[in-house]
Design an enzyme around this catalytic site. Structure first.
Site, mmCIF file in Angstrom:
data_model
loop_
_atom_site.group_PDB
_atom_site.id
_atom_site.type_symbol
_atom_site.label_atom_id
_atom_site.label_comp_id
_atom_site.label_asym_id
_atom_site.label_seq_id
_atom_site.Cartn_x
_atom_site.Cartn_y
_atom_site.Cartn_z
ATOM 1 N N GLN A 33 51.664 35.348 23.210
ATOM 2 C CA GLN A 33 52.303 35.157 24.510
ATOM 3 C C GLN A 33 51.398 35.701 25.610
ATOM 4 O O GLN A 33 51.038 36.878 25.613
ATOM 5 C CB GLN A 33 53.688 35.801 24.598
ATOM 6 C CG GLN A 33 54.551 35.262 25.739
ATOM 7 C CD GLN A 33 54.901 33.767 25.559
ATOM 8 O OE1 GLN A 33 54.949 33.257 24.434
ATOM 9 N NE2 GLN A 33 55.131 33.059 26.659
ATOM 10 N N LEU A 34 51.022 34.829 26.512
ATOM 11 C CA LEU A 34 50.109 35.184 27.592
ATOM 12 C C LEU A 34 50.632 36.392 28.358
ATOM 13 O O LEU A 34 51.783 36.425 28.792
ATOM 14 C CB LEU A 34 49.962 33.998 28.546
ATOM 15 C CG LEU A 34 49.026 34.235 29.739
ATOM 16 C CD1 LEU A 34 47.575 34.242 29.278
ATOM 17 C CD2 LEU A 34 49.255 33.193 30.819
ATOM 18 N N HIS A 35 49.754 37.402 28.519
ATOM 19 C CA HIS A 35 50.170 38.599 29.245
ATOM 20 C C HIS A 35 49.018 39.149 30.072
ATOM 21 O O HIS A 35 47.861 39.130 29.663
ATOM 22 C CB HIS A 35 50.716 39.670 28.300
ATOM 23 C CG HIS A 35 49.815 39.997 27.149
ATOM 24 N ND1 HIS A 35 49.733 39.209 26.012
ATOM 25 C CD2 HIS A 35 48.953 41.035 26.948
ATOM 26 C CE1 HIS A 35 48.875 39.742 25.165
ATOM 27 N NE2 HIS A 35 48.371 40.842 25.703
ATOM 28 N N LEU A 36 49.376 39.625 31.249
ATOM 29 C CA LEU A 36 48.437 40.219 32.196
ATOM 30 C C LEU A 36 48.500 41.736 32.068
ATOM 31 O O LEU A 36 49.573 42.331 32.163
ATOM 32 C CB LEU A 36 48.815 39.799 33.625
ATOM 33 C CG LEU A 36 48.078 40.486 34.780
ATOM 34 C CD1 LEU A 36 46.630 40.021 34.845
ATOM 35 C CD2 LEU A 36 48.788 40.206 36.107
#
Length: 746
Positions: free
Chosen positions: A640-643
């Protein structure tokens, strides 16, 4: 030849000009070689150069050839040289002796301290330059001392000083520290107790000491025999017998989840040892070829163990990785306290009732585990069938947990060939070998599920003892499919042991393929112009889905989520690598990582950046000393894309590995602003290869190199160099009341 005590004053004789000295230190890890060098150099009258193979390559481990060249260079500059290597074997010091002759006198200082002292120091120390520390250091010290050959004058030394204790070491330090430019030391051998003492007896006594109260009074005949055999000296075979001159010497250790297991069915069940050794080697080779980051140790009590000899021979023929599979002679219930080996999981060759009693390994493990192990076993299962295994988490009250660090015992049952025991196969070795392979396979599968959890914890907190929060813990699951009836609790009536029902199946562990997925396997498909995977398929491990689950169902994880919107959720990083470290996580299904981003996702990225910026400014207002950076990992470990929004102090106990540091302080970490620009222009973000994570450790401010994380953390705590100029223009977030630091061109 002079043999007697040395003194720092009486042995100095003045000449017109003193020749440079090469002092070759000889001693096991933990004997104090580096400390000796530092103490001599501190306040010395002569100019000394310390040459250490652990740091010879710009702060990293190097080769003997590099050490030799560095010594030559120092001598040409008129310096005296301290060779800080173990040098326990003749061939390891012979090349350095050749540097003497007309240009230098060659001395040796032998730090011949008791083995127990070296082991204790090695195990307890932290931040060692060669990473030789922790439990496994004891095995290295043991192996090296077994090969020790004490130096003699006929090798080419003009002087040899033996140090048997700390006082001897202090005297030797003063001797060389007080040595003037025109002083020479007397030739001869000083302080040696016995020229023939090649191996310290202390190490044998230290490793074979028997606790007379180890076993209870039950089954005294079996236990007395076990205890009598246990008085043997310990033998450890671990890794290749590589010399110190290899590029990466064998003192570079990385702890991995380790299973210690006995030979199954070869004792009381009288299984043929030759056939059993074939099965062991086959099962081990199959397992290690599919599962990484684990180690296996075959343990036997007898120093003349036939099964260990057979397995070692056949494993070498099959080219089994000796860095990950080894053998150990000693007590499986005393691996740490007597051998210094940290094995978090041990296997028990159990009976079908999963009861204490009998003799051999089963009796020893139940006695060592205490009542806590017996109760925990009953909670897991009542019985076990041949070819199966049962995991028992060991309570913290168990002596095995407290004394040896064992977290799990895996009971395993093999086939029986003894007509005096139930369900004898009557020499049907075709069926027996099949069941024995299933037993080892089931055992290794269960161990892999434990190892997966431990490797996750080490990945994210750098300490296998830490525990993830409950919300993350729910996603570990088991890597292995549910085992069939072989390892399930069975009623006594069911234990008729129908061996034909124990046929291998993919779910029963005949195939280890599913296990390797727990360690995140990347399938390389194609590379872009940067040499980096653009569409690498990631086979996510079970634990790697935790972030995805929180993003999809944040209402179920209210304790972890600090902000929720339709586009993203914000959570505190479970194992933060700095004082403040949060994750702004996309809620868009199918958007797993930076490689999935396209131009249509740019509005969402901008919302995530704005949220991260808001939190960074809030944290900075609370603590104006904090400076933040926002960005993405080129290849994430969690789905899951995370910053990442992370403060640049990097003050965290969870920051313990090189890849932790380099994932945030090399081009592998993509600044959020740069990602936006690249996607807007090219439709894709540039990704950097994971190989960059193995780069040398450098300060993110002044770019100075450091040999390990403890040294780096100590440096960055005091470093005041301004941040590099390329991190300005919005890439760093400072307190609103403050102003950005002057940019550095570094």
């Amino acid at each position: 030849m002079a043999v007697g005590p040395d003194s720092s004053s009486s042995l100095l004789s003045e000449q017109k000009e003193g020749k440079p000295l090469i002092v070759i230190l000889v001693g096991a890890p933990g004997s104090g070689k580096s400390t000796f060098c530092n103490d001599v150099i501190s306040g010395a009258r002569r100019t000394w150069t310390r040459i250490c193979q652990d740091t010879i390559a710009n702060g990293k481990a190097g080769t003997k050839a590099q050490c030799l060249q560095s010594a030559i260079n120092a001598l040409q500059e008129g310096k005296n040289v301290l060779i800080d290597r173990c040098n326990l074997e003749l061939e390891q010091r012979s090349e350095f002796l050749k540097l003497g002759g007309t240009r230098a006198n060659v001395h040796s200082v032998v730090l011949d301290l008791p083995a127990r002292v070296c082991i204790s120091r090695s195990v307890k120390r932290t931040g060692h330059e060669g990473n030789l520390q922790g439990g496994k250091a004891a095995a290295v010290v043991n192996r090296m001392l077994q090969k020790k050959v004490l130096p003699k004058l006929n090798e080419g030394f003009s002087r040899i000083t033996f140090c048997q204790n700390d006082e001897d070491v202090k005297t030797a330090v003063n001797t060389y520290r007080l040595l003037g430019l025109f002083d020479n030391l007397s030739s001869g051998v000083f302080g040696q107790k016995s020229e023939d003492s090649k191996v310290q007896q202390g190490i044998m006594k230290f490793l074979k000491k028997v606790d007379t109260d180890e076993f209870g009074s039950e089954n005294s005949s079996s236990k007395d025999k076990y205890k009598e055999n246990n008085s043997c000296s310990m033998v450890i075979e671990k890794g290749n017998e590589a010399g110190e001159d290899e590029q990466n010497n064998d003192l570079q250790w990385n702890d991995a989840p380790t299973l210690a297991f006995p030979s199954i069915s070869t004792s009381d069940f009288q299984f043929n040892m030759d056939k059993a050794s074939d099965v062991i080697v086959e099962a081990v080779a199959d397992f290690l070829s599919k599962v990484e980051k684990v180690e296996l140790i075959l343990v036997d009590l007898s120093p003349k163990s036939k099964i260990i000899s057979l397995v070692k021979f056949k494993a070498s023929k099959k080219n089994v990785d000796t860095n990950r599979f080894s053998t150990y002679v000693g007590d499986i219930t005393r691996l740490y306290s007597r051998g210094g080996l940290i094995c978090n999981v041990i296997a028990n060759a159990s009976n079908w009732r999963l009861k204490p009693g009998g003799g051999g390994v089963n009796a020893a493990i139940f006695n060592a585990g205490g009542e806590a192990l017996e109760i925990a076993t009953k909670e897991q299962a009542d019985t076990i069938s041949p070819g199966g295994s049962v995991i028992v988490p060991l309570p913290r009250t168990s002596p095995l947990y407290q004394r040896e660090g064992v977290t799990h015992v895996i009971h395993v049952l093999g086939p029986n060939m003894n007509p005096q025991r139930p369900n004898c196969l009557k020499d049907d070795y075709e069926k027996g070998c099949k069941v024995l392979y299933e037993a080892y396979t089931s055992l290794f599968n269960k161990f892999a599920s434990i190892a997966l959890r431990q490797n996750y914890q080490k990945e994210y907190c750098g300490d296998s003892k830490c525990e993830p929060s409950s919300s993350f813990g729910n996603f570990f699951g088991s890597v292995v499919e549910r085992q069939p009836s072989l390892s399930e609790p069975m009623s006594k009536r069911e234990v008729s042991h129908d061996y034909d029902s124990n046929k291998k199946s993919k779910a029963n562990g005949g195939d280890f393929g599913s296990l390797s997925q727990g360690f995140v396997v990347l399938e390389k498909e194609k590379q872009n112009s940067e040499g980096t995977d653009r569409s690498a398929k990631i086979s996510w491990g079970s634990w790697a889905h935790a972030l995805h689950q929180i993003a999809m169902h944040p209402e179920k994880h209210s304790r972890d989520v600090i902000e929720i919107s339709d586009d993203f959720v914000v959570i505190n990083d479970l194992y933060p690598k700095a004082t403040k470290h949060i994750l702004v996580t996309s809620r868009l299904p199918g958007l797993d990582c930076l490689a999935d981003i396209r131009r249509e996702h740019l509005p969402m990225l901008q919302k995530m950046h704005a949220a991260g910026l808001k939190w960074a400014e809030k944290f900075s207002s609370d603590d104006p000393s904090l400076v933040f950076r926002l960005g993405y990992h080129s290849v994430p470990s969690m789905r899951q894309l995370h910053l990442h929004v992370i403060s640049q102090d990097f003050d965290s106990t969870h920051l313990k590995k090189k890849k932790h540091w380099n994932s945030f302080n090399t081009p592998f970490f993509r600044d959020s602003i740069d990602v936006h620009e690249e996607i807007n222009i090219n439709g894709l973000a540039t990704l950097k290869d994971e190989k960059i994570l193995s780069s040398e450790l450098r300060c993110h401010r002044c770019k100075s190199a450091h040999p390990n994380i403890p040294r780096l953390r100590s440096h960055i705590a005091a470093c005041k160099t301004p941040f590099a100029s390329h991190l300005q223009n919005g890439r760093l977030v400072f307190a609103a009341s403050g102003s950005p630091e002057p940019a550095s061109d570094i």
